[in-house]
Design an enzyme around this catalytic site. Structure first.
Site, PDB file in Angstrom:
ATOM      1  N   ARG A  56       1.086   6.196  -7.252  1.00 45.11           N
ATOM      2  CA  ARG A  56       1.501   6.279  -8.876  1.00 45.11           C
ATOM      3  C   ARG A  56       0.753   7.568  -8.948  1.00 45.11           C
ATOM      4  NH1 ARG A  56       4.604   2.632 -11.404  1.00 45.11           N
ATOM      5  NH2 ARG A  56       4.395   3.492 -13.055  1.00 45.11           N
ATOM      6  N   GLU A 110      18.023   3.821  -2.163  1.00 44.77           N
ATOM      7  CA  GLU A 110      17.439   1.955  -2.752  1.00 44.77           C
ATOM      8  C   GLU A 110      18.572   2.095  -4.026  1.00 44.77           C
ATOM      9  OE1 GLU A 110      13.849   1.006  -2.598  1.00 44.77           O
ATOM     10  OE2 GLU A 110      13.674  -0.567  -3.896  1.00 44.77           O
ATOM     11  N   ARG A 170      -3.447   3.698 -10.725  1.00 47.45           N
ATOM     12  CA  ARG A 170      -3.795   2.397 -11.096  1.00 47.45           C
ATOM     13  C   ARG A 170      -3.752   1.124  -9.938  1.00 47.45           C
ATOM     14  NH1 ARG A 170       2.532   0.949 -14.499  1.00 47.45           N
ATOM     15  NH2 ARG A 170       1.659   3.269 -15.413  1.00 47.45           N
ATOM     16  N   THR A 229       8.299   0.651 -12.590  1.00 48.15           N
ATOM     17  CA  THR A 229       9.567   1.750 -12.096  1.00 48.15           C
ATOM     18  C   THR A 229      10.678   1.376 -12.803  1.00 48.15           C
ATOM     19  OG1 THR A 229       8.586   2.460 -10.112  1.00 48.15           O
ATOM     20  CG2 THR A 229      10.093   2.976 -10.711  1.00 48.15           C
ATOM     21  N   HIS A 262      13.806  -4.446  -6.849  1.00 38.79           N
ATOM     22  CA  HIS A 262      12.954  -4.597  -7.304  1.00 38.79           C
ATOM     23  C   HIS A 262      13.753  -5.938  -8.824  1.00 38.79           C
ATOM     24  CE1 HIS A 262      10.630  -2.298 -11.063  1.00 38.79           C
ATOM     25  NE2 HIS A 262      10.919  -3.281 -12.029  1.00 38.79           N
ATOM     26  N   HIS A 283       0.438  -4.906  -6.020  1.00 42.80           N
ATOM     27  CA  HIS A 283      -0.166  -5.476  -6.491  1.00 42.80           C
ATOM     28  C   HIS A 283      -1.490  -6.371  -5.860  1.00 42.80           C
ATOM     29  CE1 HIS A 283       2.826  -4.188  -9.598  1.00 42.80           C
ATOM     30  NE2 HIS A 283       3.370  -4.435  -9.653  1.00 42.80           N
ATOM     31  N   ASN A 341       6.355  -5.134  -0.911  1.00 40.76           N
ATOM     32  CA  ASN A 341       5.932  -3.720  -1.668  1.00 40.76           C
ATOM     33  C   ASN A 341       4.587  -4.489  -2.292  1.00 40.76           C
ATOM     34  OD1 ASN A 341       3.885  -3.181  -4.272  1.00 40.76           O
ATOM     35  ND2 ASN A 341       6.334  -1.759  -4.286  1.00 40.76           N
ATOM     36  N   GLU A 393       6.391   5.122  -0.811  1.00 40.88           N
ATOM     37  CA  GLU A 393       6.751   4.862  -2.457  1.00 40.88           C
ATOM     38  C   GLU A 393       6.599   6.370  -3.306  1.00 40.88           C
ATOM     39  OE1 GLU A 393       7.725   2.275  -4.874  1.00 40.88           O
ATOM     40  OE2 GLU A 393       8.773   1.407  -3.413  1.00 40.88           O
ATOM     41  N   HIS A 395       3.439   2.521  -3.263  1.00 36.47           N
ATOM     42  CA  HIS A 395       4.181   3.379  -3.976  1.00 36.47           C
ATOM     43  C   HIS A 395       1.989   4.069  -4.683  1.00 36.47           C
ATOM     44  CE1 HIS A 395       6.085   4.634  -8.482  1.00 36.47           C
ATOM     45  NE2 HIS A 395       5.180   5.009  -7.896  1.00 36.47           N
TER      46      HIS A 395
HETATM   47  N1  PXP Z   1      11.755  -0.936  -5.082  1.00 41.60           N
HETATM   48  C1  PXP Z   1      10.402   0.458  -5.789  1.00 41.60           C
HETATM   49  C2  PXP Z   1      11.618   1.249  -5.532  1.00 41.60           C
HETATM   50  C3  PXP Z   1      10.034   0.366  -6.369  1.00 41.60           C
HETATM   51  O1  PXP Z   1       9.150   0.912  -7.222  1.00 41.60           O
HETATM   52  C4  PXP Z   1       9.614  -1.132  -7.104  1.00 41.60           C
HETATM   53  C5  PXP Z   1       8.314  -1.345  -7.573  1.00 41.60           C
HETATM   54  O2  PXP Z   1       6.879  -1.212  -6.712  1.00 41.60           O
HETATM   55  C6  PXP Z   1      10.402  -2.258  -5.911  1.00 41.60           C
HETATM   56  C7  PXP Z   1      10.964  -1.866  -4.925  1.00 41.60           C
HETATM   57  C8  PXP Z   1       9.474  -3.649  -5.892  1.00 41.60           C
HETATM   58  O3  PXP Z   1       9.933  -3.859  -7.290  1.00 41.60           O
HETATM   59  P1  PXP Z   1       9.032  -5.800  -7.128  1.00 41.60           P
HETATM   60  O4  PXP Z   1       7.977  -5.325  -7.446  1.00 41.60           O
HETATM   61  O5  PXP Z   1       9.983  -5.783  -8.843  1.00 41.60           O
HETATM   62  O6  PXP Z   1       9.519  -6.287  -6.715  1.00 41.60           O
END
Ligand code: PXP
Length: 246
Positions: free
Chosen positions: A49, A155, A53, A105, A192, A14, A11, A74, A47
């Site tokens: 949003r 998930e 952001r 999330t 997550h 960031h 992901n 996402e 994602h």
């Molecule tokens: N899976 C989903 C559905 C999420 O919303 C997120 C966070 O955006 C993640 C995985 C990844 O989480 P992390 O950034 O804490 O690894």
């Protein structure tokens, strides 16, 4: 038959968070995606949003047209996002809950209370050949509902496990949830809050076939680079996977 290879979807939200801090063009999510793919990521997750952001609409367009692996988009279960997904055609949509005031999330989608809305979204996306995964807590009723609503996968939200590493019940819920989901014929994913330090027990759950990991990989990349950060995560996942009979 559970797969030995556990897919890692990175992901890259960031990377965009850092870019948005200055409102410029660096660092580029597109470049990050290319590095992740070259480093062995099986897929890329972003994602978009509703408050924009981090990832922006233009990022999604660019990523979707340039990706060479799998694109996991996402999004909240709202018409604006469904219309966008139908246009860019990601390999997979993951429906997630979204609250504007949250930092990340915070919990899974309430598929029982929102069943009608989620079912309609899944039907529209599936009709266009897009697979749909639901981001839910490892709760047996939610998992069974995911299948009823037509999702191909779910998930499991691993936030509780990540936040309470010494509470065995949080891992127990994931192990149980994976069994129930596989029994329902669903593909089982997780994500997550996963880090090199805590990914092992989740990666060792035989039914889990895909992990979505963002924050810890992007954080680590500041010190060692994205390629090395991905290799470290891959190594931790593979070591855990090798330790179980699959
Ligand atoms: N899976 C989903 C559905 C999420 O919303 C997120 C966070 O955006 C993640 C995985 C990844 O989480 P992390 O950034 O804490 O690894």
């Amino acid at each position: 038959m559970p797969a030995r290879h556990l897919r890692l979807y990175v992901n890259i939200d960031h990377v965009a968070t850092l870019r948005q801090a200055r409102g410029g063009i660096e660092p580029s999510p597109l470049e990050a995606m290319q590095i992740c793919e070259a480093a062995g990521a099986d897929g890329i997750t972003v994602h978009l949003r509703e408050d924009r952001r981090h990832i922006q609409d233009a990022d999604v367009e660019k990523l979707a047209t340039s990706i060479t692996t799998f694109f996991n988009f996402e999004m909240a279960c709202v018409d604006e996002m469904i219309d966008l997904a139908l246009r860019i055609k990601p390999s997979q949509v993951t429906l997630v809950p979204e609250k504007r005031e949250e930092v990340t999330t915070e919990g899974g989608l309430d598929v029982v209370r929102e069943s009608a809305r989620v079912e309609r979204a899944i039907a529209r996306l599936k009709n266009d050949g897009i697979e749909v995964s639901l981001f839910i807590d490892p709760d047996p009723d939610a998992i069974k509902m995911a299948r009823k609503l037509g999702a191909h996968a779910f998930e499991m939200h691993t936030g509780d496990y990540a936040n309470h590493p010494n509470d065995k019940s949080t891992l127990g819920a994931l192990v149980e949830g994976a069994k129930i989901g596989a029994g329902e014929g669903l593909s089982v994913y997780a994500g997550h809050g996963l880090t090199v330090g805590n990914v092992g027990p989740v990666a060792a759950i035989p039914e889990v076939t895909e992990l979505n990991i963002g924050h810890s990989i992007v954080s680590r990349s500041i010190f060692v680079g994205l390629t090395q950060a991905i290799h470290e995560m891959r190594k931790a996942m593979d070591a855990a996977r090798r330790s179980v009979e699959i």
